[in-house]
Motif scaffolding. Structure first.
Motif, PDB file in Angstrom:
ATOM      1  N   TRP A 181       0.833  -1.203   0.000  1.00 47.47           N
ATOM      2  CA  TRP A 181       0.000   0.000   0.000  1.00 47.47           C
ATOM      3  C   TRP A 181       0.870   1.258   0.000  1.00 47.47           C
ATOM      4  O   TRP A 181       0.608   2.219  -0.727  1.00 47.47           O
ATOM      5  CB  TRP A 181      -0.914  -0.019   1.229  1.00 47.47           C
ATOM      6  N   LEU A 182       1.942   1.242   0.818  1.00 48.42           N
ATOM      7  CA  LEU A 182       2.829   2.401   0.919  1.00 48.42           C
ATOM      8  C   LEU A 182       3.496   2.698  -0.424  1.00 48.42           C
ATOM      9  O   LEU A 182       3.570   3.857  -0.852  1.00 48.42           O
ATOM     10  CB  LEU A 182       3.879   2.150   1.997  1.00 48.42           C
ATOM     11  N   ILE A 183       3.970   1.672  -1.096  1.00 48.37           N
ATOM     12  CA  ILE A 183       4.628   1.857  -2.389  1.00 48.37           C
ATOM     13  C   ILE A 183       3.672   2.456  -3.412  1.00 48.37           C
ATOM     14  O   ILE A 183       4.053   3.281  -4.238  1.00 48.37           O
ATOM     15  CB  ILE A 183       5.188   0.507  -2.891  1.00 48.37           C
ATOM     16  N   ALA A 184       2.397   2.055  -3.308  1.00 48.86           N
ATOM     17  CA  ALA A 184       1.392   2.592  -4.230  1.00 48.86           C
ATOM     18  C   ALA A 184       1.125   4.073  -3.971  1.00 48.86           C
ATOM     19  O   ALA A 184       0.769   4.817  -4.895  1.00 48.86           O
ATOM     20  CB  ALA A 184       0.097   1.796  -4.109  1.00 48.86           C
ATOM     21  N   GLN A 185       1.313   4.516  -2.735  1.00 47.84           N
ATOM     22  CA  GLN A 185       1.085   5.927  -2.399  1.00 47.84           C
ATOM     23  C   GLN A 185       2.256   6.801  -2.807  1.00 47.84           C
ATOM     24  O   GLN A 185       2.080   7.921  -3.281  1.00 47.84           O
ATOM     25  CB  GLN A 185       0.846   6.084  -0.879  1.00 47.84           C
ATOM     26  N   ASP A 186       3.455   6.272  -2.582  1.00 43.91           N
ATOM     27  CA  ASP A 186       4.670   7.052  -2.862  1.00 43.91           C
ATOM     28  C   ASP A 186       5.774   6.056  -3.220  1.00 43.91           C
ATOM     29  O   ASP A 186       6.319   5.382  -2.332  1.00 43.91           O
ATOM     30  CB  ASP A 186       5.064   7.869  -1.635  1.00 43.91           C
ATOM     31  N   PRO A 187       6.084   5.883  -4.486  1.00 47.29           N
ATOM     32  CA  PRO A 187       7.063   4.875  -4.900  1.00 47.29           C
ATOM     33  C   PRO A 187       8.336   4.933  -4.066  1.00 47.29           C
ATOM     34  O   PRO A 187       8.949   5.989  -3.895  1.00 47.29           O
ATOM     35  CB  PRO A 187       7.328   5.241  -6.368  1.00 47.29           C
ATOM     36  N   CYS A 188       8.701   3.782  -3.531  1.00 42.73           N
ATOM     37  CA  CYS A 188       9.868   3.687  -2.649  1.00 42.73           C
ATOM     38  C   CYS A 188      10.299   2.239  -2.570  1.00 42.73           C
ATOM     39  O   CYS A 188       9.665   1.346  -3.138  1.00 42.73           O
ATOM     40  CB  CYS A 188       9.519   4.214  -1.244  1.00 42.73           C
ATOM     41  N   GLU A 189      11.351   2.002  -1.844  1.00 42.83           N
ATOM     42  CA  GLU A 189      11.790   0.639  -1.557  1.00 42.83           C
ATOM     43  C   GLU A 189      11.487   0.330  -0.100  1.00 42.83           C
ATOM     44  O   GLU A 189      11.539   1.223   0.760  1.00 42.83           O
ATOM     45  CB  GLU A 189      13.286   0.486  -1.826  1.00 42.83           C
ATOM     46  N   ILE A 190      11.185  -0.939   0.188  1.00 46.66           N
ATOM     47  CA  ILE A 190      10.893  -1.352   1.558  1.00 46.66           C
ATOM     48  C   ILE A 190      11.526  -2.705   1.844  1.00 46.66           C
ATOM     49  O   ILE A 190      11.832  -3.472   0.933  1.00 46.66           O
ATOM     50  CB  ILE A 190       9.376  -1.443   1.829  1.00 46.66           C
ATOM     51  N   LYS A 191      11.702  -2.983   3.104  1.00 43.42           N
ATOM     52  CA  LYS A 191      12.043  -4.319   3.599  1.00 43.42           C
ATOM     53  C   LYS A 191      11.228  -4.535   4.870  1.00 43.42           C
ATOM     54  O   LYS A 191      11.116  -3.623   5.699  1.00 43.42           O
ATOM     55  CB  LYS A 191      13.540  -4.452   3.891  1.00 43.42           C
ATOM     56  N   VAL A 192      10.672  -5.740   5.021  1.00 45.37           N
ATOM     57  CA  VAL A 192       9.845  -6.022   6.199  1.00 45.37           C
ATOM     58  C   VAL A 192      10.539  -7.067   7.069  1.00 45.37           C
ATOM     59  O   VAL A 192      11.185  -7.982   6.566  1.00 45.37           O
ATOM     60  CB  VAL A 192       8.431  -6.491   5.807  1.00 45.37           C
TER      61      VAL A 192
END
Length: 349
Positions: free
Chosen positions: A121-132
């Motif tokens: 959801w976060l990537i869809a709001q503001d393109p970024c990279e993530i790790k969980v």
């Protein structure tokens, strides 16, 4: 409120809608005292057989080193509060006490799935990279949770919250986005020592210090081989984990009910009979604990714990069940069976 602050507010709201209990923000460099604290723990030998604690210490103690591109860390809390006082079961010695968090599905699977959903959801709001992360990498979730303001590390070293008590899991989303950090939480333990005083094995050398070598959760879950005979009577009927220090925390008056069915206790794991669990074959063990965190320790270590509980039960009727393990291929189980039978020779129950 600027764009970053607006996004953070939306993340917080979305996290709750996705099933998390609380959400807060911190930065990768927010725990500067972590390296010293971790090294002190390791130098004292408190980690015992958990060799992985001593590996990749640079990453473990410094989130910025784990992933240099990360700019913010989203810390999530997920409640798993028990429906009854777990200390009550300790009085029923013919039953096994399983830690509250392990009475149904493996929280790693549930939390990680939710983290990934929020991350997408976060990537869809503001393109970024993530790790969980949820206990799946060298990440010190509790210090990060404190830095984000979700709670503070209590004298028992677990995170405590004024809003959630002690019963909650932690997960983390590292992101390349710059999000405003929340203020860290202050310590609110005061002069209370209930968690230290109740520990059956005196596993706390001092407030805020835990010696895993004496911790029942460690001994029943992580420790391979036989448990020190001096500690076995202190295990009582705890066959997987221990909740004593969490259960007595006065902040639990603010604990919230879990809304996740996967954390609701399975009936057969709430008050299990020792006679049933000690008789499990490997195939039966894997079937009973499919999807459970208990499956990870394997049948032999689990049955070892059950045999110690039988030895502490004062129930002579359990002797035949222990005797069947005297010829088990695992020498640790043979030893545990002999110990249990010796203990039950003078049993009156």
């Amino acid at each position: 409120m600027d764009a970053a602050g607006t996004l953070a507010a939306r993340v917080r709201k979305q996290a709750v809608e996705f099933g998390f209990t609380a959400c807060a923000f911190t930065t990768p460099n927010a725990i500067p005292d972590a390296p010293q604290r971790l090294q002190g723990f390791l130098d004292a030998g408190y980690h015992d057989q958990m060799a992985w604690m001593a590996e990749r210490t640079t990453w473990r103690a410094n989130p910025a080193a784990l992933w240099p591109e990360a700019r913010s860390i989203i810390m999530l809390a997920e409640a798993y509060s028990p429906t009854e006082d777990p200390l009550t079961l300790l009085k029923h010695r013919d039953r096994g006490a399983i830690s509250v968090y392990a009475r149904n599905r493996d929280y790693h699977d549930i939390v990680k799935k939710r983290l990934k959903r929020l991350g997408r959801w976060l990537i869809a709001q503001d393109p970024c990279e993530i790790k969980v992360f949820v206990d799946t990498a060298p990440v010190m979730e509790k210090p990060l949770g404190e830095a984000a303001g979700l709670g503070w590390q209590g004298k028992h070293t677990n995170l405590v919250s004024r809003d959630l008590g002690s019963w909650f899991f932690l997960g983390a989303i590292f992101t390349t986005l710059e999000l405003p950090a929340d203020a860290p939480e202050a310590d609110h333990c005061g002069s209370c020592t209930r968690c230290l005083d109740i520990c059956p094995t005196n596993a706390f050398p001092a407030p805020y210090q835990l010696d895993a070598r004496r911790c029942i959760s460690y001994l029943t879950i992580e420790h391979h081989g036989p448990v020190d005979e001096a500690l076995r009577p202190l295990l009582g009927n705890r066959i997987y984990g221990c909740d004593d220090c969490l259960a007595v925390c006065p902040w639990n008056k603010y604990a919230v009910d879990t809304t996740e069915p996967g954390y609701w206790p399975r009936i057969e794991l709430s008050r299990p009979k020792l006679a049933h669990f000690v008789s499990l074959s490997d195939a039966e063990f894997r079937e009973v604990f499919s999807g459970s965190p208990i499956k990870r320790i394997g049948r032999n270590r689990f049955v070892r714990n059950v045999l110690y509980a039988i030895g502490n039960s004062n129930e002579r009727g359990l002797r035949p069940y222990a005797a069947r393990l005297l010829d088990d291929p695992d020498p640790v189980l043979q030893d545990a069976a002999r110990w249990a039978l010796t203990r039950l020779e003078t049993a009156t129950g």
